[in-house]
Design an enzyme around this catalytic site. Structure first.
Site, PDB file in Angstrom:
ATOM      1  N   LYS A  48       0.814  -1.208   0.000  1.00 15.37           N
ATOM      2  CA  LYS A  48       0.000   0.000   0.000  1.00 15.37           C
ATOM      3  C   LYS A  48       0.851   1.262   0.000  1.00 15.37           C
ATOM      4  O   LYS A  48       0.609   2.192  -0.789  1.00 15.37           O
ATOM      5  CB  LYS A  48      -0.916  -0.023   1.224  1.00 15.37           C
ATOM      6  CG  LYS A  48      -1.579   1.301   1.562  1.00 15.37           C
ATOM      7  CD  LYS A  48      -2.397   1.183   2.823  1.00 15.37           C
ATOM      8  CE  LYS A  48      -1.575   0.869   4.038  1.00 15.37           C
ATOM      9  NZ  LYS A  48      -0.684   1.981   4.442  1.00 15.37           N
ATOM     10  N   THR A  49       1.843   1.318   0.878  1.00 16.07           N
ATOM     11  CA  THR A  49       2.696   2.506   0.979  1.00 16.07           C
ATOM     12  C   THR A  49       3.424   2.760  -0.333  1.00 16.07           C
ATOM     13  O   THR A  49       3.584   3.908  -0.766  1.00 16.07           O
ATOM     14  CB  THR A  49       3.721   2.328   2.120  1.00 16.07           C
ATOM     15  OG1 THR A  49       3.010   2.115   3.344  1.00 16.07           O
ATOM     16  CG2 THR A  49       4.609   3.549   2.250  1.00 16.07           C
ATOM     17  N   ASP A 239      -4.137   8.095   3.251  1.00 17.39           N
ATOM     18  CA  ASP A 239      -3.660   6.761   3.616  1.00 17.39           C
ATOM     19  C   ASP A 239      -4.452   6.247   4.820  1.00 17.39           C
ATOM     20  O   ASP A 239      -4.970   7.033   5.615  1.00 17.39           O
ATOM     21  CB  ASP A 239      -2.165   6.851   3.953  1.00 17.39           C
ATOM     22  CG  ASP A 239      -1.518   5.482   4.092  1.00 17.39           C
ATOM     23  OD1 ASP A 239      -2.065   4.510   3.547  1.00 17.39           O
ATOM     24  OD2 ASP A 239      -0.466   5.397   4.746  1.00 17.39           O
ATOM     25  N   GLU A 240      -4.540   4.926   4.969  1.00 13.84           N
ATOM     26  CA  GLU A 240      -5.245   4.283   6.094  1.00 13.84           C
ATOM     27  C   GLU A 240      -6.653   4.851   6.249  1.00 13.84           C
ATOM     28  O   GLU A 240      -7.115   5.166   7.351  1.00 13.84           O
ATOM     29  CB  GLU A 240      -4.449   4.472   7.403  1.00 13.84           C
ATOM     30  CG  GLU A 240      -3.057   3.908   7.398  1.00 13.84           C
ATOM     31  CD  GLU A 240      -3.006   2.381   7.470  1.00 13.84           C
ATOM     32  OE1 GLU A 240      -4.080   1.744   7.413  1.00 13.84           O
ATOM     33  OE2 GLU A 240      -1.905   1.829   7.585  1.00 13.84           O
ATOM     34  N   GLN A 270      -9.491  -4.346   7.604  1.00 11.21           N
ATOM     35  CA  GLN A 270      -8.642  -4.026   8.747  1.00 11.21           C
ATOM     36  C   GLN A 270      -9.162  -2.806   9.509  1.00 11.21           C
ATOM     37  O   GLN A 270      -8.402  -2.125  10.190  1.00 11.21           O
ATOM     38  CB  GLN A 270      -7.200  -3.794   8.289  1.00 11.21           C
ATOM     39  CG  GLN A 270      -6.562  -5.029   7.673  1.00 11.21           C
ATOM     40  CD  GLN A 270      -5.091  -4.835   7.377  1.00 11.21           C
ATOM     41  OE1 GLN A 270      -4.260  -4.749   8.271  1.00 11.21           O
ATOM     42  NE2 GLN A 270      -4.749  -4.763   6.095  1.00 11.21           N
ATOM     43  N   ARG A 616      -0.679 -10.970  10.265  1.00 14.57           N
ATOM     44  CA  ARG A 616       0.629 -10.498  10.767  1.00 14.57           C
ATOM     45  C   ARG A 616       1.698 -11.569  10.548  1.00 14.57           C
ATOM     46  O   ARG A 616       2.893 -11.288  10.612  1.00 14.57           O
ATOM     47  CB  ARG A 616       0.589 -10.192  12.274  1.00 14.57           C
ATOM     48  CG  ARG A 616      -0.392  -9.120  12.759  1.00 14.57           C
ATOM     49  CD  ARG A 616      -0.333  -7.841  11.979  1.00 14.57           C
ATOM     50  NE  ARG A 616      -1.309  -7.854  10.912  1.00 14.57           N
ATOM     51  CZ  ARG A 616      -1.249  -7.070   9.837  1.00 14.57           C
ATOM     52  NH1 ARG A 616      -0.245  -6.243   9.675  1.00 14.57           N
ATOM     53  NH2 ARG A 616      -2.173  -7.127   8.903  1.00 14.57           N
TER      54      ARG A 616
END
Length: 661
Positions: A48-49, A239-240, A270, A616
């Site tokens: 994503k980043t 973002d997020e 998420q 994770r």
């Protein structure tokens, strides 16, 4: 000297970046998307980043001025890292891009227009501690004397006011929803809010929540200002996005109305922070608010093996409200996830500790292993087992269990029953009661230490006759409490002694002094269960002292230092992180999903939390649950596996039945 070759991309534009090499097809589709509203559903571990970074770089290459780009992130560090990567990639100065958190950008805008909302442009920003001190000052100035009756501490009041602003809900609705035990004092809370707001204005100061509140207010009340920034910010990237609250989403929408080049990136699967005010509807309803929005999905996962993703995909597919997607691994096959059912919570701790030692012998450093859990108190027995085995660990979900204030508070009552002249415990315990501060507690102890049976002084209330400084309204509470503790001590009924402390004032104390009383009560509940294993209060307290002392040690061998420490964390704290091996403990019905969340209708968010925990893991995943627990009221209780385990396809995991060696 490194040489850069200018390449032509498929659009014929000059570029320093080899997009074919740097990005996969899914990512390139986002980076090269045409203008207009864009929703990017970025699955866990999908880069994503990287996509946001290269999208900014591409906009700059196409001639968009840095001053026309607004990049909103949830940490300033994230924004800096993205912009540094952009600068390195295309050799262009990115300092003039508006990048940072919502609060950071709000501060920049309000510095230019503070006078329009009643502030000078050189206003001060209060940090959280300053804000709490301000509220405490207001409470005092309003004459809300805590000596007369209990009243919430500044930190609790700050939490209430913050939730109201970030969810854009009336204060009364917030108190009804989250703090019903304060509804009878709603009028004084309103008074505090009004006085706090005015005091900040007179002091030319804002707290963090004010930055968002006044940014929103500025745009609502000043159409020309809103239009100006809507024109200036020709491209907005968030973002997020799944973690934004209502006020943040409204700010973004108000700036994006003219150019409509709003790109939001996040993962609805998420979205796990509703308790902080995050609004799941922001991301799920984005296509409704932007009818012409294009939806892109990043489903290629660079973190986990196929087997872990099979299980994750299967689990999250049970949610109805979502953008469906299916993560696929770039790494290929690996170990199949394990579901380990253990006899009880002690065997669960033993299994996890033993398996960690085996993994370390196999060459996996401790700091590449994590144990995750739904609630902080779930880690208590494991912390004790790790301490016994000398396995170094760090707790990222808060303090180590026995170092927490509320655990120490409760234990202080028990300690004075064993040692009547324990100065630290007496002073700590006495200060929990209204009108007893450090000075009064000190003078009380000076008298207590000279008495042979100080506990009897409280039971008979004789202490009030000897010490005029002692507030008599505490007399009846302390008399009942110590009478009950003394009777229970004779029976060595440790769990009932802890329950008595809760019953005689400590539960109320938690509600008025901490923003999270429910989680602290859960911790104490776990302590009650743990105490049932001991035959005497003395042995119980001795064990706690030894464990607390060892677990607090910061001295480890060189070997342990080089390999780091095992990570213990709640799932909420672990979001965005990754480890080679992940253990998820207490996967039992009644523990996970959280029963209160089910009462509030948040089953799907609990499943998203389970999904976050699973994703994770990079190489190995262990889902553990005990078969039996002991309840002091009804004895042994048979547990069922969490519904999140029961609903999984049998092909997604292997089951381990752990026996004694």
């Amino acid at each position: 000297m490194k040489r850069y070759t200018i390449k032509k991309d498929s659009f014929g534009k000059a570029s320093y970046i080899d997009y074919e090499k740097a990005l996969n097809e899914e990512q390139r589709n986002v980076v090269f998307a045409e203008n207009g509203p864009i929703l990017v559903i970025a699955g866990a571990g999908s880069g994503k980043t990287r996509v946001v970074t290269y999208r900014v770089a591409r906009l700059l290459e196409l001639g968009v001025s840095p001053t026309n780009i607004l990049l909103l992130t949830f940490t300033n560090k994230a924004a800096r890292e993205m912009l540094n990567r952009v600068q390195q990639a295309i050799k262009m100065d990115t300092r003039y891009i508006w990048g940072g958190t919502f609060h950071h950008i709000a501060n920049m805008i309000l510095r230019n227009h503070g006078d329009l909302i009643g502030f000078k442009r050189n206003f001060t920003i209060l940090d959280n501690e300053d804000a709490k001190d301000f509220i405490e000052l207001v409470v005092k100035e309003l004459g809300l004397d805590r000596k007369e009756r209990r009243f919430p501490k500044g930190s609790v009041l700050k939490d209430i006011l913050s939730y109201s602003i970030n969810t854009m809900q009336p204060l009364e609705d917030c108190i009804k929803e989250k703090y019903p035990f304060f509804y009878d004092i709603i009028d004084p809370i309103y008074a505090v809010n009004k006085a706090y707001t005015e005091k900040k204005r007179l002091s030319n100061a804002m707290d963090f929540d004010d930055l968002l509140f006044y940014w929103h207010k500025l745009f609502v009340e000043n159409e020309d200002i809103r239009k100006y920034y809507a024109i200036v910010f020709s491209h907005i990237l968030v973002d997020e996005y799944q973690d934004t609250n209502k006020i943040q989403a409204e700010i973004v929408d108000s700036i994006g109305l003219i150019n409509r080049n709003v790109m939001v990136v996040g993962d609805d699967a998420q979205s796990i922070y509703s308790f902080r005010g995050a609004n799941f509807q922001n991301i799920i309803e984005f296509p409704k608010r932007y009818k012409d929005a294009r939806i892109f999905k990043l489903e290629t996962n660079y973190r986990s093996t196929d087997e872990i993703l099979f299980l994750a995909n299967d689990s999250i597919s049970k949610n109805k409200k979502q953008f469906s997607k299916r993560l696929k691994s770039i790494r290929g096959s690996g170990a199949i996830p394990v579901i380990a059912n253990l006899r009880d919570v002690l065997q669960q701790a033993e299994f996890v500790a033993q398996r960690i030692l085996e993994l370390r012998r196999e060459g996996i450093p401790l700091n590449e292993i994590a144990v995750l859990y739904r609630a902080h108190y779930h880690s208590m027995e494991l912390q004790m087992e790790l301490t016994r085995r000398d396995i170094p660990f760090e707790v990222r979900s808060g303090l180590k269990f026995f170092e927490q204030a509320h655990i120490k508070d409760v234990i202080s009552f028990l300690r004075v029953m064993v040692n009547n002249h324990d100065e630290i415990s007496w002073k700590r315990m006495l200060k929990l009661f209204p009108k007893i501060g450090s000075k009064t507690a000190g003078r009380m102890y000076e008298y207590i230490k000279r008495q042979e049976n100080p506990v009897d002084l409280f039971i008979t209330k004789a202490i009030w006759d000897h010490l005029n400084i002692v507030p008599r309204e505490n007399g009846e509470i302390l008399s009942r409490l110590f009478r009950e503790l003394k009777e229970l001590l004779e029976k060595e009924a440790i769990s009932e002694m802890i329950s008595a402390v809760l019953k005689h004032g400590y539960t109320e104390y938690l509600k008025f002094n901490y923003p999270n009383p429910d989680s602290r009560l859960e911790d104490i509940g776990q302590l009650i269960t743990f105490s049932t294993r001991y035959q005497s209060l003395e042995s119980f307290l001795s064990e706690l002292s030894l464990l607390s002392g060892i677990s607090g040690e910061e001295i480890f061998s060189t070997e342990k230092e080089t390999e780091g420490r095992l990570v213990l964390s709640t799932i909420h704290q672990a979001k965005g992180l990754e480890w080679r091996v992940v253990f998820l403990i207490w996967c039992a019905e009644g523990r996970f999903p959280n029963p209160k969340a089910l009462e509030d209708g948040n089953l799907e968010e609990e499943r998203r939390l389970f999904y976050v925990a699973i994703t994770r893991a990079m190489d190995e995943l262990y889902l553990c649950y005990p078969l039996l627990i002991f309840d002091k009221q009804i004895g042994h209780v048979i547990l069922k596996p969490s519904r999140f385990i029961s609903e999984l396809k049998r092909s997604t995991y292997e089951e381990w039945h752990v026996s004694e060696s």
